[in-house]
Motif scaffolding. Structure first.
Motif, PDB file in Angstrom:
ATOM      1  N   UNK A 133     -40.246  -6.974 -31.416  1.00 11.65           N
ATOM      2  CA  UNK A 133     -39.094  -7.800 -31.749  1.00 11.65           C
ATOM      3  C   UNK A 133     -37.784  -7.153 -31.280  1.00 11.65           C
ATOM      4  N   UNK A 134     -37.826  -5.862 -30.976  1.00 12.28           N
ATOM      5  CA  UNK A 134     -36.650  -5.147 -30.488  1.00 12.28           C
ATOM      6  C   UNK A 134     -36.438  -5.323 -28.987  1.00 12.28           C
ATOM      7  N   UNK A 135     -37.416  -5.889 -28.306  1.00 14.38           N
ATOM      8  CA  UNK A 135     -37.321  -6.058 -26.856  1.00 14.38           C
ATOM      9  C   UNK A 135     -36.344  -7.180 -26.509  1.00 14.38           C
ATOM     10  N   UNK A 136     -35.617  -7.009 -25.402  1.00  9.71           N
ATOM     11  CA  UNK A 136     -34.560  -7.966 -25.058  1.00  9.71           C
ATOM     12  C   UNK A 136     -34.739  -8.509 -23.625  1.00  9.71           C
ATOM     13  N   UNK A 137     -35.980  -8.568 -23.144  1.00 11.30           N
ATOM     14  CA  UNK A 137     -36.214  -9.028 -21.774  1.00 11.30           C
ATOM     15  C   UNK A 137     -35.651 -10.424 -21.540  1.00 11.30           C
ATOM     16  N   UNK A 138     -35.094 -10.614 -20.354  1.00 10.52           N
ATOM     17  CA  UNK A 138     -34.604 -11.928 -19.947  1.00 10.52           C
ATOM     18  C   UNK A 138     -35.173 -12.255 -18.571  1.00 10.52           C
ATOM     19  N   UNK A 139     -35.062 -13.530 -18.196  1.00  8.14           N
ATOM     20  CA  UNK A 139     -35.403 -13.977 -16.844  1.00  8.14           C
ATOM     21  C   UNK A 139     -34.316 -14.927 -16.380  1.00  8.14           C
ATOM     22  N   UNK A 140     -34.002 -14.860 -15.099  1.00  5.64           N
ATOM     23  CA  UNK A 140     -32.920 -15.692 -14.565  1.00  5.64           C
ATOM     24  C   UNK A 140     -33.268 -16.173 -13.165  1.00  5.64           C
ATOM     25  N   UNK A 141     -32.547 -17.194 -12.743  1.00  4.05           N
ATOM     26  CA  UNK A 141     -32.589 -17.656 -11.362  1.00  4.05           C
ATOM     27  C   UNK A 141     -31.294 -17.231 -10.683  1.00  4.05           C
ATOM     28  N   UNK A 142     -31.413 -16.660  -9.513  1.00  3.02           N
ATOM     29  CA  UNK A 142     -30.257 -16.408  -8.659  1.00  3.02           C
ATOM     30  C   UNK A 142     -30.598 -16.957  -7.279  1.00  3.02           C
ATOM     31  N   UNK A 143     -29.867 -17.975  -6.855  1.00  2.00           N
ATOM     32  CA  UNK A 143     -30.180 -18.599  -5.577  1.00  2.00           C
ATOM     33  C   UNK A 143     -31.587 -19.159  -5.586  1.00  2.00           C
ATOM     34  N   UNK A 144     -32.413 -18.700  -4.642  1.00  3.11           N
ATOM     35  CA  UNK A 144     -33.816 -19.127  -4.557  1.00  3.11           C
ATOM     36  C   UNK A 144     -34.755 -18.020  -5.015  1.00  3.11           C
ATOM     37  N   UNK A 145     -34.288 -17.212  -5.950  1.00  2.00           N
ATOM     38  CA  UNK A 145     -35.082 -16.088  -6.445  1.00  2.00           C
ATOM     39  C   UNK A 145     -35.213 -16.137  -7.961  1.00  2.00           C
ATOM     40  N   UNK A 146     -36.382 -15.754  -8.449  1.00  2.00           N
ATOM     41  CA  UNK A 146     -36.644 -15.611  -9.872  1.00  2.00           C
ATOM     42  C   UNK A 146     -36.654 -14.122 -10.199  1.00  2.00           C
ATOM     43  N   UNK A 147     -35.838 -13.727 -11.172  1.00  2.00           N
ATOM     44  CA  UNK A 147     -35.740 -12.335 -11.604  1.00  2.00           C
ATOM     45  C   UNK A 147     -36.245 -12.254 -13.038  1.00  2.00           C
ATOM     46  N   UNK A 148     -37.192 -11.345 -13.296  1.00  2.00           N
ATOM     47  CA  UNK A 148     -37.766 -11.209 -14.631  1.00  2.00           C
ATOM     48  C   UNK A 148     -37.729  -9.750 -15.062  1.00  2.00           C
ATOM     49  N   UNK A 149     -37.199  -9.492 -16.263  1.00  2.00           N
ATOM     50  CA  UNK A 149     -37.278  -8.165 -16.872  1.00  2.00           C
ATOM     51  C   UNK A 149     -38.612  -8.025 -17.587  1.00  2.00           C
ATOM     52  N   UNK A 150     -39.337  -6.962 -17.311  1.00  2.00           N
ATOM     53  CA  UNK A 150     -40.615  -6.685 -17.962  1.00  2.00           C
ATOM     54  C   UNK A 150     -40.503  -5.451 -18.848  1.00  2.00           C
ATOM     55  N   UNK A 151     -41.488  -5.229 -19.739  1.00  2.00           N
ATOM     56  CA  UNK A 151     -41.486  -4.008 -20.554  1.00  2.00           C
ATOM     57  C   UNK A 151     -41.594  -2.758 -19.685  1.00  2.00           C
ATOM     58  N   UNK A 152     -41.445  -1.607 -20.325  1.00  2.00           N
ATOM     59  CA  UNK A 152     -41.424  -0.356 -19.582  1.00  2.00           C
ATOM     60  C   UNK A 152     -42.769   0.304 -19.366  1.00  2.00           C
ATOM     61  N   UNK A 153     -43.774  -0.028 -20.188  1.00  2.00           N
ATOM     62  CA  UNK A 153     -45.061   0.649 -20.094  1.00  2.00           C
ATOM     63  C   UNK A 153     -46.053  -0.166 -19.262  1.00  2.00           C
ATOM     64  N   UNK A 154     -46.819   0.498 -18.378  1.00  2.00           N
ATOM     65  CA  UNK A 154     -47.787  -0.233 -17.537  1.00  2.00           C
ATOM     66  C   UNK A 154     -48.726  -1.137 -18.319  1.00  2.00           C
TER      67      UNK A 154
END
Length: 212
Positions: A133-154
């Motif tokens: 619940x402490x995680x703050x990942x977001x995802x966004x569109x910039x132009x024709x690209x999708x950007x996604x924040x993922x967790x830190x551990x494999x």
């Protein structure tokens, strides 16, 4: 959905080429200590290994290992989008600590926010640890690209991308990558073809393309 299933609704779409379309993907590991050599980065290898296993498409990776600096993260994301990366995945820097600024840096370069990705990642992780619940990942569109924040551990990276499966192998909870191919379709990117054994991408029947 993979391209092995033909539907009448898809007949109006262009046929797929003989081989899967090449794709350029940006992978960014964000860590003060890893970027200065205090410890070996595990984020970039984990992202590249998972994507190589999950996609039939030939992938060209653009890699970045950078510190937890808001302006530097934003600059790297812009650079990768400008370089033609249809998908950019980041790992690290999404918690509540003072140096965790990846979400802020990501939102700063966004044309559109895609909140469903972050919501689903937290739901998946909460089945394992209450601190998700402490995680703050977001995802966004910039132009024709999708950007996604993922967790830190494999391990957490794979769990959030793939989702959760029942003991009989059926999908119990969808991972976020199931929605990535269609999202990239909608913003004008290449047609991503997933390997069902790793992660089955979903498209509406009207968006499924088949090989001639």
């Amino acid at each position: 959905m993979t391209t092995t299933t033909a539907t009448a609704a898809s007949s109006s779409l262009p046929a797929l080429p003989a081989t899967p379309e090449p794709v350029k993907i940006g992978v960014v590991s964000i860590s003060d200590r890893a970027s200065t050599g205090v410890y070996v980065d595990k984020g970039l290898p984990a992202l590249k290994e998972w994507l190589t296993q999950a996609l039939h498409n030939p992938i060209t990776f653009e890699e970045r290992l950078i510190p937890d600096d808001r302006d530097g993260i934003s600059a790297a994301l812009i650079e990768l989008v400008d370089a033609g990366c249809s998908l950019v995945l980041t790992t690290g820097g999404t918690g509540p600590a003072p140096r965790d600024v990846t979400p802020e840096a990501t939102l700063a370069v966004a044309d559109k926010e895609m909140p469903g990705f972050g919501e689903q990642m937290r739901q998946i992780s909460l089945t394992f640890v209450p601190t998700a619940i402490l995680s703050r990942q977001v995802a966004v569109i910039r132009g024709q690209s999708l950007i996604i924040n993922l967790p830190g551990q494999p391990k957490a990276i794979a769990e959030t991308l793939e989702g959760l499966k029942a003991e009989d192998g059926t999908q119990k909870v969808n991972g976020i990558f199931a929605a990535v191919p269609y999202c990239i379709d909608l913003i004008g990117g290449p047609y991503l073809e997933t390997r069902d054994a790793v992660c089955k991408g979903f498209r509406p029947k009207t968006a499924v393309r088949v090989r001639a």
